[in-house]
Write a protein that holds these residues in place. Structure first.
Motif, short mmCIF file in Angstrom:
data_model
loop_
_atom_site.label_atom_id
_atom_site.label_comp_id
_atom_site.label_asym_id
_atom_site.label_seq_id
_atom_site.Cartn_x
_atom_site.Cartn_y
_atom_site.Cartn_z
N LYS A 158 37.03 48.22 37.94
CA LYS A 158 38.21 47.56 37.36
C LYS A 158 38.23 46.07 37.70
O LYS A 158 38.56 45.22 36.86
CB LYS A 158 39.48 48.26 37.83
CG LYS A 158 39.65 49.66 37.23
CD LYS A 158 40.65 50.52 37.99
CE LYS A 158 42.07 50.06 37.86
NZ LYS A 158 43.01 51.02 38.48
N ALA A 159 37.88 45.74 38.93
CA ALA A 159 37.85 44.32 39.33
C ALA A 159 36.79 43.55 38.54
O ALA A 159 37.00 42.39 38.16
CB ALA A 159 37.58 44.21 40.83
N LEU A 160 35.66 44.19 38.28
CA LEU A 160 34.61 43.53 37.50
C LEU A 160 35.07 43.29 36.06
O LEU A 160 34.80 42.23 35.48
CB LEU A 160 33.33 44.36 37.53
CG LEU A 160 32.55 44.31 38.84
CD1 LEU A 160 31.48 45.40 38.89
CD2 LEU A 160 31.92 42.94 39.05
N TRP A 161 35.75 44.27 35.46
CA TRP A 161 36.26 44.05 34.11
C TRP A 161 37.27 42.90 34.09
O TRP A 161 37.37 42.16 33.11
CB TRP A 161 36.91 45.32 33.57
CG TRP A 161 35.92 46.39 33.21
CD1 TRP A 161 34.62 46.23 32.85
CD2 TRP A 161 36.16 47.80 33.19
NE1 TRP A 161 34.03 47.45 32.60
CE2 TRP A 161 34.95 48.43 32.80
CE3 TRP A 161 37.27 48.59 33.47
CZ2 TRP A 161 34.84 49.81 32.66
CZ3 TRP A 161 37.16 49.97 33.33
CH2 TRP A 161 35.96 50.58 32.93
N ASP A 162 38.02 42.76 35.18
CA ASP A 162 39.03 41.70 35.27
C ASP A 162 38.44 40.36 35.70
O ASP A 162 39.17 39.37 35.80
CB ASP A 162 40.12 42.10 36.27
CG ASP A 162 40.99 43.25 35.77
OD1 ASP A 162 40.94 43.54 34.55
OD2 ASP A 162 41.70 43.85 36.59
N SER A 163 37.13 40.33 35.99
CA SER A 163 36.55 39.08 36.51
C SER A 163 36.44 38.00 35.44
O SER A 163 36.25 36.83 35.76
CB SER A 163 35.17 39.36 37.13
OG SER A 163 34.23 39.79 36.16
N TRP A 164 36.56 38.40 34.17
CA TRP A 164 36.66 37.43 33.08
C TRP A 164 38.10 37.45 32.57
O TRP A 164 38.61 38.49 32.16
CB TRP A 164 35.73 37.80 31.92
CG TRP A 164 34.28 37.56 32.17
CD1 TRP A 164 33.48 38.20 33.06
CD2 TRP A 164 33.45 36.60 31.50
NE1 TRP A 164 32.20 37.72 32.99
CE2 TRP A 164 32.15 36.73 32.04
CE3 TRP A 164 33.68 35.65 30.49
CZ2 TRP A 164 31.09 35.94 31.60
CZ3 TRP A 164 32.62 34.88 30.06
CH2 TRP A 164 31.34 35.01 30.61
N ASP A 165 38.76 36.29 32.58
CA ASP A 165 40.08 36.20 31.96
C ASP A 165 39.94 36.40 30.45
O ASP A 165 38.87 36.19 29.87
CB ASP A 165 40.71 34.84 32.22
CG ASP A 165 41.06 34.63 33.69
OD1 ASP A 165 41.01 35.61 34.46
OD2 ASP A 165 41.36 33.48 34.05
N THR A 166 41.05 36.77 29.83
CA THR A 166 41.02 37.04 28.40
C THR A 166 40.55 35.83 27.60
O THR A 166 39.82 35.96 26.62
CB THR A 166 42.43 37.45 27.93
OG1 THR A 166 42.84 38.60 28.66
CG2 THR A 166 42.43 37.78 26.44
N ASN A 167 40.91 34.63 28.04
CA ASN A 167 40.58 33.42 27.29
C ASN A 167 39.43 32.64 27.93
O ASN A 167 39.29 31.42 27.71
CB ASN A 167 41.81 32.52 27.17
CG ASN A 167 42.40 32.17 28.54
OD1 ASN A 167 41.93 32.66 29.56
ND2 ASN A 167 43.42 31.33 28.54
N ALA A 168 38.58 33.31 28.69
CA ALA A 168 37.50 32.60 29.39
C ALA A 168 36.38 32.17 28.44
O ALA A 168 35.74 31.13 28.65
CB ALA A 168 36.92 33.49 30.49
N LEU A 169 36.13 32.95 27.40
CA LEU A 169 35.03 32.66 26.48
C LEU A 169 35.51 31.64 25.44
O LEU A 169 36.42 31.91 24.66
CB LEU A 169 34.58 33.95 25.81
CG LEU A 169 33.24 33.94 25.09
CD1 LEU A 169 32.11 33.61 26.08
CD2 LEU A 169 32.98 35.29 24.43
N LEU A 170 34.89 30.46 25.42
CA LEU A 170 35.34 29.36 24.57
C LEU A 170 34.46 29.16 23.35
O LEU A 170 34.95 28.81 22.27
CB LEU A 170 35.38 28.06 25.38
CG LEU A 170 36.26 28.06 26.63
CD1 LEU A 170 36.12 26.74 27.38
CD2 LEU A 170 37.72 28.33 26.26
N CYS A 171 33.14 29.31 23.51
CA CYS A 171 32.18 29.08 22.42
C CYS A 171 32.38 27.70 21.78
O CYS A 171 32.34 27.56 20.55
CB CYS A 171 32.27 30.19 21.38
SG CYS A 171 31.62 31.76 21.91
N ASP A 172 32.64 26.72 22.60
CA ASP A 172 32.83 25.35 22.11
C ASP A 172 31.45 24.71 21.95
O ASP A 172 30.80 24.35 22.93
CB ASP A 172 33.68 24.57 23.11
CG ASP A 172 33.93 23.14 22.66
OD1 ASP A 172 33.39 22.72 21.61
OD2 ASP A 172 34.67 22.43 23.37
#
Length: 428
Positions: A158-172
């Motif tokens: 569960k902690a690993l799934w939470d290690s990325w915030d929902t808005n972490a992926l930007l693809c800028d």
């Protein structure tokens, strides 16, 4: 549709849950290595608007003469099934005793992305020494150790799934691919695992795949109360189902959780236009099952040698539940069947042939719908884990004949209201 609605999963197992289903002339025994078979059954379940399909797993290949159990590895199969379906949830079994948290989190997160948010994980600790010897153990760790490891395992996943915030992926394309400030190491060091993190897979579409568990022992119930978001149960009759249901709901509340945590007992159904016809379907499958195969199945449930027992005599006394070291849910059900029905050994073997002691209903579509509704309205279940005795025929019977009745009574959906498994189950 009432505010509270049934949840129905399909437990997709080989040619069906009856031990002799593979022996029937029209069985799919020769198709179990063909992914198209599983895809077609999943599509049938999706046509019935079921919440999910569920694949169990095992790690040993003993007594292969008795019939098929594990053919395709479940998570691999679910990757293909996810591409062949659109809405139905996908639940795979993965052992906390034989895997590592990082590996598990990565595979399950990947499948949640592949299915666009339909993945669930059935958390098991495994049970047999033959399985342990395929993973470097002399024998299975003791029950308490397996559950202590599972507790830490689930927390790390569960902690690993939470290690990325929902808005972490930007693809800028003119800037960063992901925001490093929104991706976190977990730096876990525990009794069983060291895991730095973060996960290599960005946050799953559901946030976390849905956690399923089937806790029957005190340790299993405690694990379920803290972590499970839906629970599989074994219940022979309504009083046993109610006792388990009320205990788990109280434990979930005591753990400070407000989630619904639906409880889904197994359900084996034989459906026909009359009860006599339904009984004939059951008897036809029972007639295909050799006695030796039945005895081996019972031995796997009770951890005893039964070969010398008299078939037409009462079942010999069995150890009390608290003295049994194996999976306690199934064993408790067998003890209850013996207590309430006082069967001969032969009668017990027939009773366990399909579903191994799970609730079995033989009758007309209305009778089966009545049974489901009665348990649902009387604290026996929030739904059921359907265990068709033969596939695909028994599933088709249920979908075509029972589902419409449940829909007409306002108990079950006519259409999917969302795309994710969490939405099907009413979870956050």
């Amino acid at each position: 549709m009432s505010q509270r609605s049934l949840h129905l999963n399909l437990f997709l197992f080989a040619c069906g849950h009856h031990k002799a289903a593979w022996r029937a002339p029209d069985s799919c025994a020769d198709q179990l290595g063909n992914i198209a078979y599983y895809e077609s059954v999943a599509q049938m379940a999706e046509r019935g608007k079921l919440d999910a399909i569920f694949l169990a797993d095992g790690h040993s290949a003993d007594h292969i003469e008795d019939g098929p159990r594990w053919f395709l590895e479940p998570l691999t199969a679910l990757a293909a099934i996810g591409r062949a379906t659109e809405h139905i949830g996908l639940i795979g079994t993965l052992s906390s005793t034989f895997c590592t948290p990082f590996h598990a989190a990565r595979m399950l997160a990947s499948l949640d992305h592949i299915s666009r948010g339909r993945m669930g994980w059935n958390v098991v600790t495994s049970m047999f020494d033959a399985e342990a010897r395929n993973h470097g153990y002399e024998a299975m760790p003791d029950h308490a150790q397996r559950y202590a490891r599972a507790e830490e395992f689930v927390s790390v996943v569960k902690a690993l799934w939470d290690s990325w915030d929902t808005n972490a992926l930007l693809c800028d394309r003119q800037g960063p691919y992901a925001d490093p400030a929104r991706v976190h190491a977990i730096k876990h060091q525990g009794a069983y695992f060291r895991v730095d993190g973060p996960l290599t897979v960005p946050r799953p579409p559901q946030g976390r795949p849905v956690l399923f568990q089937a806790g029957a022992s005190p340790q299993g119930r405690a694990l379920a109360a803290r972590h499970a978001e839906a629970i599989y149960a074994v219940a022979h009759d309504l009083p046993a189902a109610q006792a388990y249901y009320r205990d788990i709901k109280q434990r979930v509340k005591a753990a400070g959780r407000s989630e619904p945590v639906p409880i889904l007992p197994g359900l084996v159904t034989y459906v026909a236009s009359t009860q006599a016809e339904a009984r004939a379907k059951q008897q036809a499958l029972d007639a295909l099952l050799p006695v030796q195969s039945s005895l081996r199945q019972l031995e796997g449930f009770i951890f005893q040698d039964c070969q010398g027992w008299a078939l037409d005599a009462p079942v010999p006394p069995l150890p009390a539940l608290e003295d049994f070291s194996g999976p306690k849910g199934r064993y408790a059900t067998i003890l209850r069947i013996i207590e309430t029905e006082q069967p001969t050994l032969r009668q017990l073997l027939g009773r366990l042939a399909a579903g191994g002691g799970h609730c079995t209903v033989v009758g007309t579509p209305d009778q089966i719908a009545d049974h489901i509704e009665h348990w649902f309205l009387n604290e026996g279940a929030d739904g059921f884990n359907l265990m068709p005795p033969s596939l695909p025929g028994s599933l088709d019977d249920f979908i075509e004949q029972v589902i419409p009745i449940l829909q007409d009574r306002g108990l079950f959906r006519r259409a999917y209201q969302g795309h994710t498994l969490r939405s099907h189950l009413g979870l956050g």
